[in-house]
Design a protein around this motif. Structure first.
Motif, PDB file in Angstrom:
ATOM      1  N   LEU A 153       4.625  -7.049   9.000  1.00 26.58           N
ATOM      2  CA  LEU A 153       4.593  -5.574   9.004  1.00 26.58           C
ATOM      3  C   LEU A 153       5.682  -4.924   8.690  1.00 26.58           C
ATOM      4  N   THR A 193       0.924  -1.091  -0.117  1.00 23.56           N
ATOM      5  CA  THR A 193       0.123   0.144   0.125  1.00 23.56           C
ATOM      6  C   THR A 193       0.871   1.225   0.040  1.00 23.56           C
ATOM      7  N   THR A 199      13.729  -2.439   3.516  1.00 22.41           N
ATOM      8  CA  THR A 199      12.406  -2.675   4.399  1.00 22.41           C
ATOM      9  C   THR A 199      12.735  -2.525   6.111  1.00 22.41           C
ATOM     10  N   PHE A 204       7.665  -1.169   6.439  1.00 24.93           N
ATOM     11  CA  PHE A 204       7.642  -0.144   5.722  1.00 24.93           C
ATOM     12  C   PHE A 204       8.885   0.001   4.919  1.00 24.93           C
ATOM     13  N   TRP A 208       7.857   5.572  -0.427  1.00 26.06           N
ATOM     14  CA  TRP A 208       7.441   4.593   0.887  1.00 26.06           C
ATOM     15  C   TRP A 208       6.025   3.819   0.494  1.00 26.06           C
ATOM     16  N   HIS A 209       6.174   2.516   0.883  1.00 24.67           N
ATOM     17  CA  HIS A 209       5.113   1.547   0.845  1.00 24.67           C
ATOM     18  C   HIS A 209       5.015   0.897   2.272  1.00 24.67           C
ATOM     19  N   LEU A 210       3.731   0.604   2.493  1.00 23.26           N
ATOM     20  CA  LEU A 210       3.326  -0.433   3.527  1.00 23.26           C
ATOM     21  C   LEU A 210       3.356  -1.710   3.254  1.00 23.26           C
ATOM     22  N   GLU A 211       3.876  -2.669   3.861  1.00 22.75           N
ATOM     23  CA  GLU A 211       3.984  -4.179   3.422  1.00 22.75           C
ATOM     24  C   GLU A 211       2.967  -4.587   4.588  1.00 22.75           C
ATOM     25  N   THR A 212       2.076  -5.577   4.121  1.00 20.52           N
ATOM     26  CA  THR A 212       1.214  -6.422   5.382  1.00 20.52           C
ATOM     27  C   THR A 212       1.224  -7.818   4.632  1.00 20.52           C
ATOM     28  N   ILE A 232       1.907   4.759   0.815  1.00 28.91           N
ATOM     29  CA  ILE A 232       1.773   5.648   1.818  1.00 28.91           C
ATOM     30  C   ILE A 232       2.422   7.193   1.602  1.00 28.91           C
ATOM     31  N   GLY A 251      10.990  -3.724   9.256  1.00 30.59           N
ATOM     32  CA  GLY A 251       9.824  -4.204   9.686  1.00 30.59           C
ATOM     33  C   GLY A 251       9.743  -5.221  10.746  1.00 30.59           C
TER      34      GLY A 251
END
Length: 303
Positions: free
Chosen positions: A225, A176, A238, A227, A182-186, A178, A240
């Motif tokens: 999780l 996602t 990353t 970033f 920068w991206h959020l990883e889930t 953000i 996380g």
């Protein structure tokens, strides 16, 4: 822990300095050198290297047990588990899904609404790694006795352990965006551990508390999780967490913990991960079809 924090600060400071060095009197390199563009054709696969500290979380309260010792005296034992830091390192590969999912496309086609809440893919990346994980813990035991005359006595000892595990992990993630770069990883996945360097499986004090040592092989379901910072197209860093969530084997009441002595220890990982995409080989000036280049550029530049 201090070493890892310093390493992160150095990496971030170095990257900020590199960004500033690209400007000359308020102008970027693009202004001076005509905007050279990266025309590399990247594959969907890449190398991934992860490392970082771990810590074993414990129950914040002490546990009390009562009973009698070998000569029949009343005994009370108080168990107080203590967290310990450790570390891990692994190397493996990352595989990205660039094509839309046919399953989702068929599902969207049947929906009356145009809202596509999931997106074109169920997941964006699958990555795996093989490595080594050094996990430890400690336990303090207070041993209280009352002899027949009513005299009270106590003893207190502390036992510690560190186990060295060979590990295998597989995780799938969604991204996602953000912020710029920068991206959020889930995501979620499974990790497997084999205790190749076990601590001695012996009690450090006589106790009425139950004593158990985890089997050498473990399997967990975990959540992830992170970033992710884009260093350049095809290179990502990353920061996380990997959190074991359910114990699969040894189940231990479905807790993803390591049982050692009379306590349970929950290992949490802080991950620093570098992913580097491989460059597609080409013959002469052939860099793929226009459709391949467009799909590759759109995906990599939007990360």
């Amino acid at each position: 822990m201090r070493f890892v924090i310093c390493l992160v600060l150095v990496l971030l400071t170095g990257f900020s300095f590199a960004q500033k060095s690209r400007k000359f009197n308020g102008k970027s390199r693009k202004d001076f050198f005509g905007g050279a563009r990266d025309y590399r054709q990247l594959t969907r696969d890449g190398l991934q290297i992860s490392f970082g500290p771990n810590v074993t979380l414990t129950t914040p309260r002490v546990t009390k047990y009562t009973g009698v010792d070998a000569i029949g005296r009343p005994v009370a034992t108080t168990i107080d588990p203590i967290s310990k830091p450790g570390g891990f390192i692994e190397i493996g590969a990352a595989h990205y899904r660039l094509k839309p999912s046919k399953l989702l496309a068929a599902w969207y086609k049947k929906r009356s609404s145009e809202v596509k809440c999931i997106g074109p893919n169920l997941f964006h990346r699958l990555d795996w790694g093989l490595g080594f994980n050094y996990i430890g813990g400690s336990e303090r035991t207070r041993f209280e006795t009352v002899d027949p005359s009513g005299a009270f006595s106590f003893d207190e000892k502390t036992g510690s352990f560190y186990n060295g595990y060979l590990t295998a992990r597989v995780t799938i993630d969604r991204f996602t965006k953000i912020a710029d770069s920068w991206h959020l990883e889930t995501g979620f996945g499974f990790n497997f551990l084999f205790n190749a360097l076990p601590a001695p499986k012996v009690p450090y004090i006589a106790t009425v508390a139950p004593v158990k040592f985890q089997q050498d092989f473990m399997a967990h379901f975990h959540l992830h999780l992170g970033f992710t910072r884009t260093i350049r197209r095809g290179d990502y860093l990353t920061f996380g967490f990997l959190v074991p969530t359910f114990g699969i084997y040894e189940p231990n009441k479905a807790r993803p913990t390591i049982q050692w002595f009379s306590s349970n220890y929950w290992p949490i990982q802080l991950q620093i991960r570098w992913i580097h995409h491989f460059t597609r080989k080409s013959n002469g000036c052939n860099t793929g079809t226009p459709e391949d280049r467009k799909r590759n550029d759109e995906y990599m530049q939007n990360r």
